[in-house]
Design an enzyme around this catalytic site. Sequence first.
Site, short mmCIF file in Angstrom:
data_model
loop_
_atom_site.label_atom_id
_atom_site.label_comp_id
_atom_site.label_asym_id
_atom_site.label_seq_id
_atom_site.Cartn_x
_atom_site.Cartn_y
_atom_site.Cartn_z
N ASP A 22 0.87 -1.18 0.00
CA ASP A 22 0.00 0.00 0.00
C ASP A 22 0.90 1.23 0.00
O ASP A 22 1.71 1.41 0.90
CB ASP A 22 -0.92 0.00 1.23
N ASP A 135 -3.58 2.34 -5.45
CA ASP A 135 -2.27 2.31 -4.76
C ASP A 135 -2.08 1.07 -3.89
O ASP A 135 -1.26 1.06 -3.01
CB ASP A 135 -2.09 3.59 -3.93
N GLU A 136 -2.84 0.01 -4.18
CA GLU A 136 -2.85 -1.12 -3.26
C GLU A 136 -2.95 -2.43 -4.03
O GLU A 136 -3.75 -2.54 -4.95
CB GLU A 136 -4.07 -0.93 -2.36
P1 TTP Z 1 -5.17 5.32 0.71
O1 TTP Z 1 -4.19 4.22 0.47
O2 TTP Z 1 -6.35 5.04 1.56
O3 TTP Z 1 -4.43 6.55 1.37
P2 TTP Z 1 -3.00 7.14 1.09
O4 TTP Z 1 -2.20 6.31 0.16
O5 TTP Z 1 -3.13 8.57 0.69
O6 TTP Z 1 -2.35 7.13 2.55
P3 TTP Z 1 -1.81 5.88 3.38
O7 TTP Z 1 -0.36 6.17 3.58
O8 TTP Z 1 -2.59 5.91 4.65
O9 TTP Z 1 -2.05 4.65 2.58
O10 TTP Z 1 -5.72 5.87 -0.67
C1 TTP Z 1 -4.90 5.96 -1.84
C2 TTP Z 1 -5.22 7.22 -2.61
O11 TTP Z 1 -6.62 7.26 -2.92
C3 TTP Z 1 -4.93 8.49 -1.83
O12 TTP Z 1 -3.59 8.94 -1.98
C4 TTP Z 1 -5.93 9.44 -2.41
C5 TTP Z 1 -7.11 8.58 -2.86
N1 TTP Z 1 -8.22 8.73 -1.89
C6 TTP Z 1 -9.22 9.67 -2.15
O13 TTP Z 1 -9.20 10.33 -3.20
N2 TTP Z 1 -10.22 9.82 -1.24
C7 TTP Z 1 -10.29 9.11 -0.09
O14 TTP Z 1 -11.21 9.29 0.74
C8 TTP Z 1 -9.25 8.13 0.19
C9 TTP Z 1 -9.27 7.32 1.44
C10 TTP Z 1 -8.24 7.98 -0.75
MG MG Z 2 -2.08 4.20 0.46
#
Ligand code: TTP
Ligand code: MG
Length: 435
Positions: A22, A135-136
């Site tokens: 992730d 992103d996962e």
């Molecule tokens: P996430 O993996 O949930 O968050 P992240 O990568 O920004 O942070 P983390 O380090 O906690 O993993 O989501 C991936 C991307 O998806 C994030 O960069 C932006 C987008 N996203 C949104 O647009 N709206 C949202 O509510 C969420 C949760 C994510």
């Molecule tokens: Mg993330």
Amino acid sequence: MGDGTLPGVQSRSEARIVLHVDMDCFYASCERLRDPSLAGEPVVVGMGFEPGESHGAVATASYEARKYGVESAQPISQALDALPRMADARDDPDLDVGDAGYYRPVDMSFYKSVAGEVKAILHDVADTVREVSVDEAYLDVTDRTGWETVADGDRTLAEGYGRYVKQRIAREVGVPASVGVAPNMSTAKIASDYDKPDGLVVVRPDRVRQFLEPLPVDELHGVGPVTASELRSMGIETAGDLARADPAVLGDRFGERGRELYARARGDDDRPVTPTGRPKSLSRESAFTEPTTEPSRKRETVLALAADVADRATQRGALYRTIGIKVVTPPYDVHTRANSLPGPVDDPALVEEVALSLLEEFEADPVRKLGVRVSKLSFGDEEQTSLDGFAAGSGDDEADASTDAEPRPDRSTPGEERSSGQVSLGDFGSRDAGS
Ligand code: TTP
Ligand code: MG
């Protein structure tokens, strides 16, 4: 598709190795990639922060911005209250530039192109990749590494492999990722989140219960705020409490999901990582409790593996042009051998025959692990696997098949045609696992 049904299988080493990757504050990390001056600064990516705008939400915030209370899905006005824009702070003597942040609009096509680069690495390091969001992804790397401990007896080969994946993403793409390594998907997902950002958390098969035990129930996948408070009202605060609860009571209260949560809290999750997109190869491996030299045991195992792989190919309507085996000899030398056929076939007897004939070379060798693979797959209704950014949503393919990168030669063994596309554990172990 249970593990542990093949001859010569040891449960610990047969356990799957699942990586959950992730990316950290992904959109913000992408913005830093093209504007390195944002490194270490509070960065917010979202919509509606320009003067004259008022509606919009935060997509993500860098970890520096999160310290101010900015988070995903928050209204942008709330974020601006908590963390003013740098541009405004510079003009306003009442605001402190030391407590201001950089705001950037969402540029999805750029993030998808970065995600595509990450994805190419993931497909290179694993045969089976399940992309679940931009992103996962989950990776099944059982046939690339092992749960065996190395050096100090506490680290596993799998940990070295997880580090290698992280480092490749950082070095080749330039964005940070957190990686969880565990014997199943649900634990790997919790592990990748456990030490963010830039985390690497490895949960060995024998430590899953111990790892889950103290976690608050809402950290389990599938437990939202409502379920969590209901569980608390039943006196269940942690995954450990859940694991000790009466499954019948959970079933009465939450139905099928209750029984599933109970299983997850106990570390029981045997879902195979099912790939998004089409596999380019199918493989199956099995490890011996102790290295064996017994020719009949080796042959028996290869036959069982060959039958399993051929059966999966048939079920999926796949034809193959290459049949190969993998033989791991002590300490961890990986040998791969393969034969290419003149054309694509679906012929289980041929898989067994070719695999057995490739095994003959290792008749006298001690063997730790054996694998059979069919590759150069084609399908009746041929279509290309999409190569652009991460697919949103998930595929519903079944079986632990793979989406292979181009085969690379195995540098560890001279000899016949080599085409497994597998990282040599020998090479890998000496470079990364002990570091
Ligand atoms: P996430 O993996 O949930 O968050 P992240 O990568 O920004 O942070 P983390 O380090 O906690 O993993 O989501 C991936 C991307 O998806 C994030 O960069 C932006 C987008 N996203 C949104 O647009 N709206 C949202 O509510 C969420 C949760 C994510
Ligand atoms: Mg993330």
